[in-house]
Scaffold this active site. Structure first.
Site, mmCIF file in Angstrom:
data_model
loop_
_atom_site.group_PDB
_atom_site.id
_atom_site.type_symbol
_atom_site.label_atom_id
_atom_site.label_comp_id
_atom_site.label_asym_id
_atom_site.label_seq_id
_atom_site.Cartn_x
_atom_site.Cartn_y
_atom_site.Cartn_z
ATOM 1 N N TRP A 1 1.306 -1.163 0.045
ATOM 2 C CA TRP A 1 0.020 0.155 0.257
ATOM 3 C C TRP A 1 0.712 1.076 0.618
ATOM 4 O O TRP A 1 0.477 2.235 -0.400
ATOM 5 C CB TRP A 1 -1.135 -0.273 1.151
ATOM 6 C CG TRP A 1 -2.105 -1.323 1.204
ATOM 7 C CD1 TRP A 1 -2.285 -2.255 0.828
ATOM 8 C CD2 TRP A 1 -2.787 -1.463 2.258
ATOM 9 N NE1 TRP A 1 -2.842 -2.955 0.795
ATOM 10 C CE2 TRP A 1 -3.623 -2.641 1.729
ATOM 11 C CE3 TRP A 1 -3.126 -0.865 3.312
ATOM 12 C CZ2 TRP A 1 -4.830 -2.836 2.825
ATOM 13 C CZ3 TRP A 1 -4.178 -1.248 4.082
ATOM 14 C CH2 TRP A 1 -5.465 -2.283 3.494
ATOM 15 N N LYS A 2 2.418 1.037 0.160
ATOM 16 C CA LYS A 2 3.483 2.146 0.257
ATOM 17 C C LYS A 2 2.494 3.488 1.286
ATOM 18 O O LYS A 2 1.587 3.174 2.394
ATOM 19 C CB LYS A 2 3.302 2.799 -1.232
ATOM 20 C CG LYS A 2 3.265 2.200 -2.236
ATOM 21 C CD LYS A 2 4.491 1.897 -2.839
ATOM 22 C CE LYS A 2 5.184 1.115 -4.664
ATOM 23 N NZ LYS A 2 5.446 1.587 -5.794
ATOM 24 N N HIS B 1 12.847 -2.707 -0.602
ATOM 25 C CA HIS B 1 12.213 -2.151 -1.771
ATOM 26 C C HIS B 1 12.128 -0.649 -2.942
ATOM 27 O O HIS B 1 13.887 -0.061 -1.891
ATOM 28 C CB HIS B 1 10.604 -1.331 -1.116
ATOM 29 C CG HIS B 1 9.747 -0.905 -3.056
ATOM 30 N ND1 HIS B 1 10.385 0.353 -3.177
ATOM 31 C CD2 HIS B 1 8.999 -1.406 -3.470
ATOM 32 C CE1 HIS B 1 8.913 0.346 -4.294
ATOM 33 N NE2 HIS B 1 8.649 -0.822 -4.625
ATOM 34 N N GLU C 1 11.813 2.015 -3.608
ATOM 35 C CA GLU C 1 12.027 3.690 -3.332
ATOM 36 C C GLU C 1 12.954 3.107 -2.255
ATOM 37 O O GLU C 1 13.421 4.901 -1.740
ATOM 38 C CB GLU C 1 10.856 3.826 -2.790
ATOM 39 C CG GLU C 1 9.607 3.773 -3.873
ATOM 40 C CD GLU C 1 8.131 3.513 -4.309
ATOM 41 O OE1 GLU C 1 7.800 3.154 -2.804
ATOM 42 O OE2 GLU C 1 7.369 3.119 -5.306
ATOM 43 N N GLU D 1 11.462 -6.599 -9.317
ATOM 44 C CA GLU D 1 11.039 -5.179 -9.658
ATOM 45 C C GLU D 1 11.820 -3.950 -10.951
ATOM 46 O O GLU D 1 12.264 -3.784 -9.996
ATOM 47 C CB GLU D 1 10.296 -4.336 -8.395
ATOM 48 C CG GLU D 1 9.455 -4.729 -7.682
ATOM 49 C CD GLU D 1 8.331 -4.309 -6.388
ATOM 50 O OE1 GLU D 1 7.343 -4.227 -7.079
ATOM 51 O OE2 GLU D 1 8.932 -3.664 -5.668
ATOM 52 N N GLY E 1 5.019 2.332 -10.556
ATOM 53 C CA GLY E 1 4.799 3.136 -10.513
ATOM 54 C C GLY E 1 4.620 4.235 -11.898
ATOM 55 O O GLY E 1 3.761 5.184 -12.068
ATOM 56 N N SER F 1 3.788 -1.711 -12.161
ATOM 57 C CA SER F 1 2.558 -1.445 -12.844
ATOM 58 C C SER F 1 1.712 -2.740 -13.919
ATOM 59 O O SER F 1 1.316 -2.895 -14.302
ATOM 60 C CB SER F 1 2.755 -1.154 -14.357
ATOM 61 O OG SER F 1 3.711 -0.082 -13.983
ATOM 62 N N GLY G 1 1.437 -2.374 -6.273
ATOM 63 C CA GLY G 1 1.615 -1.429 -5.505
ATOM 64 C C GLY G 1 0.299 -0.549 -5.540
ATOM 65 O O GLY G 1 -0.742 -1.001 -5.182
ATOM 66 N N GLY G 2 -0.112 0.443 -7.128
ATOM 67 C CA GLY G 2 -1.045 1.038 -7.148
ATOM 68 C C GLY G 2 -2.171 -0.253 -7.351
ATOM 69 O O GLY G 2 -3.726 0.638 -6.652
HETATM 70 P P1 PGA Z 1 3.199 -0.403 -8.961
HETATM 71 O O1 PGA Z 1 4.423 -0.901 -7.666
HETATM 72 O O2 PGA Z 1 2.629 -1.892 -9.196
HETATM 73 O O3 PGA Z 1 2.593 0.527 -8.486
HETATM 74 O O4 PGA Z 1 3.881 -0.373 -10.243
HETATM 75 C C1 PGA Z 1 4.962 -2.067 -7.482
HETATM 76 C C2 PGA Z 1 5.768 -1.548 -6.487
HETATM 77 O O5 PGA Z 1 6.079 -0.576 -6.239
HETATM 78 O O6 PGA Z 1 5.533 -2.941 -4.945
#
Ligand code: PGA
Length: 250
Positions: free
Chosen positions: A10-11, A96, A98, A168, A174, A214, A235-236
């Site tokens: 969910w970030k 991750h 990020e 990833e 994203g 994505s 993610g999203g």
């Molecule tokens: P995303 O993110 O599905 O929004 O591209 C994937 C993730 O960061 O794990």
């Protein structure tokens, strides 16, 4: 046949109220679904206790998005693996992209986090992935190799069995651009082969490697159809129950 896993990251999204509502609706749908898929959700730290109360933890594994690289002590603002365990968390996402990019987390730091996570008998979901520049400059396999080797390969056989790897590509996270299913398969096979060289065929055959970046309802089944892709880190699309469920059903 390896069990499939779909994990929702969910970030830093949802208020507590929204998070509880999302968890409840995912729980209802998962309950109704007959698919034997491992479902993981990783809400923000602040929501973990409340989310745990509204999900069937036999069907949905509760995960955190990060943990501290130290076991305890004077580290203001940090949350340790053992604290997360005490809340009922069963898995922790580590490394991750990020975290690597915005918080300077190196393979060495991440290795400490993986070790602490495993020492609490939790599963580590260890992420790796290259940037677009690294892919285009042809350094892609070198980068993934060092993320895997430096992040994981001092683990024992027993420890590595509790690691889920997530590939990833940073350029796909994203952005709406996914790796093609062939690009995903190529890298997943490469990673499985690294595990094979280090830990042997049995462990390599059992280790789960998820694809992330994505993943959406309309591309999930093609990517998940590849031999070495064992599911996804989402993610999203994990913030919308219907999308997350379509991906699980893919
Ligand atoms: P995303 O993110 O599905 O929004 O591209 C994937 C993730 O960061 O794990």
């Amino acid at each position: 046949m390896r069990k499939r896993i779909v994990a929702g990251n969910w970030k830093m999204n949802t208020s507590l109220e929204e998070g509880i509502a999302l968890a409840k609706s995912i729980n209802e749908e998962v309950k109704a679904s007959k698919e034997d898929i491992g479902v993981i959700i990783a809400p923000p730290f602040t929501h973990l206790t409340s989310v745990k109360e509204v999900i069937n933890t036999e069907r949905i594994c509760l995960a955190a998005q990060n943990c501290a690289a130290e076991a305890k002590g004077a580290y203001t603002g940090e949350v340790s693996a053992s604290m997360l365990k005490s809340l009922g968390v069963k898995a922790i996402i580590i490394g991750h992209s990020e975290r690597r990019a915005y918080y300077g987390e190196t393979n060495e730091i991440l290795n400490k986090k993986v070790k602490l996570t495993l020492s609490e008998s939790l599963k580590a979901i260890y992420c790796c992935g290259e940037t677009l520049e690294e892919r285009e400059s042809g350094k892609l396999f070198e980068i993934i190799n060092s993320q895997i080797v430096d992040g994981l390969f001092n683990l024992s056989n027993e420890e590595i069995e509790n690691v889920i790897i997530a590939y990833e590509p940073v350029w796909a996270i994203g952005t709406g651009v996914t790796a093609s299913s062939d690009q995903a398969q190529e890298m997943h096979a490469f990673i499985r082969n690294l595990v094979n060289q280090k830990y042997g065929g049995k462990i390599a055959n059992e280790v789960k490697i998820l694809y992330g970046g994505s993943v959406k309802p309309d591309n999930a089944s093609e990517i998940f159809g590849k031999e070495d892709v064992d599911g996804g880190l989402i993610g999203g699309a994990s913030l919308k129950t219907s999308d997350f469920l379509s991906i699980i059903n893919a």
